[in-house]
Design a protein around this motif. Structure first.
Motif, short mmCIF file in Angstrom:
data_model
loop_
_atom_site.label_atom_id
_atom_site.label_comp_id
_atom_site.label_asym_id
_atom_site.label_seq_id
_atom_site.Cartn_x
_atom_site.Cartn_y
_atom_site.Cartn_z
N GLY A 1 0.81 -1.21 0.00
CA GLY A 1 0.00 0.00 0.00
C GLY A 1 0.84 1.26 0.00
O GLY A 1 1.87 1.33 -0.65
N PRO A 2 0.42 2.26 0.73
CA PRO A 2 1.13 3.53 0.77
C PRO A 2 2.59 3.39 1.18
O PRO A 2 3.44 4.19 0.79
N ALA A 3 2.91 2.36 1.98
CA ALA A 3 4.29 2.18 2.42
C ALA A 3 5.22 1.95 1.25
O ALA A 3 6.38 2.35 1.26
N ALA A 4 4.71 1.29 0.19
CA ALA A 4 5.54 1.02 -0.99
C ALA A 4 5.97 2.32 -1.64
O ALA A 4 7.13 2.47 -2.04
N ALA A 5 5.06 3.26 -1.74
CA ALA A 5 5.39 4.54 -2.34
C ALA A 5 6.38 5.32 -1.48
O ALA A 5 7.18 6.10 -1.99
N GLN A 6 6.37 5.07 -0.17
CA GLN A 6 7.28 5.78 0.72
C GLN A 6 8.70 5.26 0.59
O GLN A 6 9.66 6.01 0.75
N THR A 7 8.87 3.97 0.30
CA THR A 7 10.21 3.40 0.16
C THR A 7 10.71 3.48 -1.28
O THR A 7 11.91 3.34 -1.53
N TRP A 8 9.82 3.72 -2.22
CA TRP A 8 10.22 3.88 -3.61
C TRP A 8 10.55 5.34 -3.88
O TRP A 8 9.80 6.23 -3.42
N PRO A 9 11.64 5.65 -4.59
CA PRO A 9 12.61 4.72 -5.15
C PRO A 9 13.85 4.59 -4.25
O PRO A 9 14.21 5.54 -3.56
N ASN A 10 14.49 3.45 -4.29
CA ASN A 10 15.73 3.27 -3.55
C ASN A 10 16.87 2.79 -4.45
O ASN A 10 17.90 2.32 -3.95
N ARG A 11 16.67 2.91 -5.77
CA ARG A 11 17.72 2.61 -6.74
C ARG A 11 17.40 3.35 -8.05
O ARG A 11 16.33 3.96 -8.16
N PRO A 12 18.29 3.33 -9.02
CA PRO A 12 18.07 4.10 -10.26
C PRO A 12 16.79 3.72 -10.99
O PRO A 12 16.34 2.57 -10.95
N ILE A 13 16.21 4.72 -11.66
CA ILE A 13 15.01 4.53 -12.48
C ILE A 13 15.42 4.75 -13.93
O ILE A 13 15.94 5.81 -14.29
N THR A 14 15.22 3.76 -14.77
CA THR A 14 15.58 3.87 -16.18
C THR A 14 14.45 4.51 -16.97
O THR A 14 13.29 4.11 -16.82
N MET A 15 14.81 5.49 -17.79
CA MET A 15 13.83 6.10 -18.68
C MET A 15 14.17 5.71 -20.12
O MET A 15 15.23 6.06 -20.64
#
Length: 334
Positions: A30-44
């Motif tokens: 739930g909302p906790a996932a959005a709080q820990t994301w992101p914790n590594r690079p995001i590829t575009m």
């Protein structure tokens, strides 16, 4: 800033069960996932080559997201297949929020041409951030001074005497020219289309003399225009561009009522958890309101706007329908 008016695919190598399990586990947080994301690079992922408008705007947004999110956002150009390769790479990525990409107008046309089964349904829409009309260009030393001069010359030419470029086969700039020819009563096959992986290489081909015509947006052609190597004859829009008021519309220059342009939006793979999608919408929405972004877009002549989420989804649905009709009209639908 103004607001732009505007079948799920297989998951490649990963199995459906694994994808569903991963998505369920993420969503359960739930909302906790959005709080820990992101914790590594995001590829575009950008489906078109470096140097074009899609690449330039993507890199600007990526640099702003890096500052906001505190993680690297590398841009990867995945070209080929008339846009299929890059769009498929976005759709096939793990739906965990660590791969996003730029969808362009071509996503509404590729499946109509029989190139892929891929459609807008393969994505979670983050937001539409840009839409620019195409323009028609010739070399600076071309004998054609107006769009009417060019259209009249093409009408009198033999098949494939003229060559043009600016996008992949069936891409926005190809359709822009094909629709122009159809509006003028000229067979669309009269001009040979030389496919390119985006506007930049097509415009370079024009400047080098490989083709006699190119279609692209005014911002994409700005550098070559400033260098005095190419010049626009008309913009394919209902009204003149405020950033280039001296460029007439096609209606004004040749008496042809035809409009066509490109658009760009950010998407994530279908199944990306809702909390992460919402965070991405908020963060990209914040980025495209910054002074850095707006100044960059203004300096390049790119239109600005922000249509997030379901508004962007509705836009893509309408784009799919309109492109299907246009491709049918110009004989490119399969």
């Amino acid at each position: 800033m103004t607001t732009l008016n505007v079948s799920p695919l297989t998951f490649g190598r990963r199995t459906l069960l694994a994808a569903l399990a991963g998505a369920a586990a993420f969503a359960a947080a739930g909302p906790a996932a959005a709080q820990t994301w992101p914790n590594r690079p995001i590829t575009m992922i950008v489906p078109w080559g470096a140097g074009g408008g899609t690449d330039a705007t993507a890199r600007m947004i990526a640099s702003l997201l890096e500052k906001q999110l505190g993680v690297p956002v590398p841009v990867v150009n995945r070209t080929g297949g008339s846009g299929v390769v890059g769009h498929q790479a976005i759709a096939s990525a793990e739906p965990d929020g660590y791969t996003i990409g730029i969808a362009t107008l071509e996503i509404g046309g590729m499946h109509h041409q029989g190139l892929t089964a891929l459609t807008h349904e393969a994505y979670e829409p983050i937001g539409l951030y840009n839409s620019d009309p195409a323009a028609i260009f010739v070399r600076a030393d071309s004998p054609y001074k107006t769009a009417k001069d060019l259209v009249d010359a093409v009408a009198k030419s033999t098949d494939r005497q003229f060559k043009a470029s600016g996008s992949a086969q069936g891409g926005v700039n190809h359709l822009a020219l094909a629709g122009l020819l159809k509006a003028a009563g000229i067979p669309t096959a009269r001009v040979a289309w030389v496919p390119s992986e985006g506007a930049a290489p097509g415009l370079q081909d024009l400047a080098a003399g490989g083709v006699q015509i190119a279609t692209a947006s005014l911002p994409e052609a700005a550098a070559l225009m400033a260098a005095g190597r190419i010049r626009p004859l008309a913009i394919l829009a209902p009204k003149r561009d405020a950033a280039a008021p001296d460029v007439p519309t096609l209606q004004e220059a040749a008496g042809l009522a035809w409009s066509m342009g490109s658009w760009r939006g950010i998407v994530a793979p279908k199944g990306t958890p809702a909390p992460v999608v919402a965070r991405l919408q908020a963060e990209v929405g914040k980025a495209v309101e910054t002074a850095d972004y707006l100044n960059f877009m203004k300096s390049k002549g790119y239109a600005t706007g922000w249509t997030p989420g379901e508004g962007f989804r509705a836009f893509m649905v309408a784009n799919d329908k309109n492109l299907g009709e246009t491709l049918t009209e110009v004989g490119l639908k399969k």
